[in-house]
Design an enzyme around this catalytic site. Structure first.
Site, PDB file in Angstrom:
ATOM      1  CE  LYS A 178      -2.999   3.048   8.505  1.00 31.69           C
ATOM      2  NZ  LYS A 178      -1.902   2.660   7.591  1.00 31.69           N
ATOM      3  CB  THR A 210      -4.754  -7.734   4.901  1.00 35.98           C
ATOM      4  OG1 THR A 210      -4.100  -8.474   5.955  1.00 35.98           O
ATOM      5  CG2 THR A 210      -6.203  -8.168   4.812  1.00 35.98           C
ATOM      6  N   GLY A 212       0.340  -5.178   2.870  1.00 42.73           N
ATOM      7  CA  GLY A 212       0.531  -3.956   2.097  1.00 42.73           C
ATOM      8  C   GLY A 212      -0.645  -3.016   2.082  1.00 42.73           C
ATOM      9  CB  THR A 213      -3.921  -2.881   3.859  1.00 47.80           C
ATOM     10  OG1 THR A 213      -3.350  -3.177   5.143  1.00 47.80           O
ATOM     11  CG2 THR A 213      -4.558  -4.136   3.305  1.00 47.80           C
ATOM     12  N   GLY A 214      -1.576  -0.787   4.326  1.00 47.88           N
ATOM     13  CA  GLY A 214      -1.182   0.551   4.766  1.00 47.88           C
ATOM     14  C   GLY A 214      -0.419   1.308   3.703  1.00 47.88           C
ATOM     15  CB  CYS A 215       2.325   0.256   1.427  1.00 48.98           C
ATOM     16  SG  CYS A 215       3.468  -0.440   2.625  1.00 48.98           S
TER      17      CYS A 215
END
Length: 266
Positions: A178, A210, A212-215
């Site tokens: 990412k 932004t 929590g975008t990865g989760c």
């Protein structure tokens, strides 16, 4: 409701990341979410203020009973925190879920900068949990930590992702590298599978909301896999979901605010 996803991750009291974000994501995409909590965090948009780990025995038991009763079509892991947690999760997944696709989000640092993975746990993660994964979803700093390579450009990110595939993961594994931490008006993620690389691009949305975008992205991908999508289609749908969730974020909090996980309801 289609697709059972078991989420193994930490709890975020602010609701923007962790298990709370995962459950919202799976539900909004039409799946069924079950969970095994690895840690409880005292967290808001300003940062992580405290962490209480759950005992490895309790974590393993949560996973075991869910798999034996409800079952799962995909598994997503997030915050592990410590060596003992990683070992417990790896052991029970090898025992109970060797054929279920695992989407592994190597959560190392919170959006506000707090460390969520002990330094000695990185080597343990690489040795015991990464080899079980179907897909690993590191951001640029996590990819650099996992490979000991600099990741400052898209080209460097691709090289590191290929290295991770070659050195740490069996042939069936893939890496979604990412690029959100890299500079540029265009956000580029790279899906590296054996000899192929697929690029997913989107215009960067300038926003502090932004958290929590990865989760969210990893859970959205896991939901797609649980529902029978192939990996590229699952990533493509997950990207679209996250992009709109950022674009329509509600603006809550004084720091890194949460996404709008519920935008499909609109």
């Amino acid at each position: 409701m289609r697709g059972r996803v078991l989420i193994i991750a930490g709890s975020d009291s602010g609701g923007g990341a962790g298990v709370q974000a995962d459950i919202k994501t799976v539900t909004m995409l039409g799946g069924y979410a079950a969970s095994a909590i690895t840690a409880i965090t005292v967290q808001d948009t300003l940062g992580v203020h405290a962490v209480q780990a759950i005992s490895p025995h309790m974590i393993a038991d949560q996973i075991r009973v869910v798999l034996r009763d409800i079952g799962a079509d995909a598994i997503k892991t997030g915050m592990m925190g410590a060596v003992e947690t990683i070992m417990a999760v790896a052991d029970v997944l090898r025992e109970e879920a060797p054929q279920i696709p695992l989407v592994l989000d190597p959560v190392m640092v919170a959006k506000g900068g707090a460390s969520l993975l002990a330094p000695d746990a990185v080597a343990c993660l690489k040795q015991h949990l990464l080899p079980l994964a179907y897909l690993v979803t590191p951001n640029a700093p996590e990819l650099a930590a996992l490979t000991d390579l600099p990741v400052e450009t898209t080209g460097m990110m691709e090289k590191a992702a290929r290295t991770l595939c070659a050195e740490l993961l069996p042939n069936k594994m893939a890496v979604l590298a990412k690029g959100g931490h890299l500079d540029g008006v265009e956000l580029v993620d790279l899906l590296v599978q054996a000899e192929t690389v697929t690029q997913f691009s989107a215009s960067r949305i300038e926003s502090r909301h932004t958290h929590g975008t990865g989760c969210t992205l990893a859970s959205a991908i896991a939901t797609g896999l649980a529902q029978g999508l192939n990996l590229k289609d699952a990533v493509r749908r997950a990207h679209a979901y996250v992009h709109k969730a950022i674009a329509t974020a509600p603006g809550f909090g004084k720091g890194h605010g949460p996404l709008n996980h519920g935008h499909p309801l609109d």
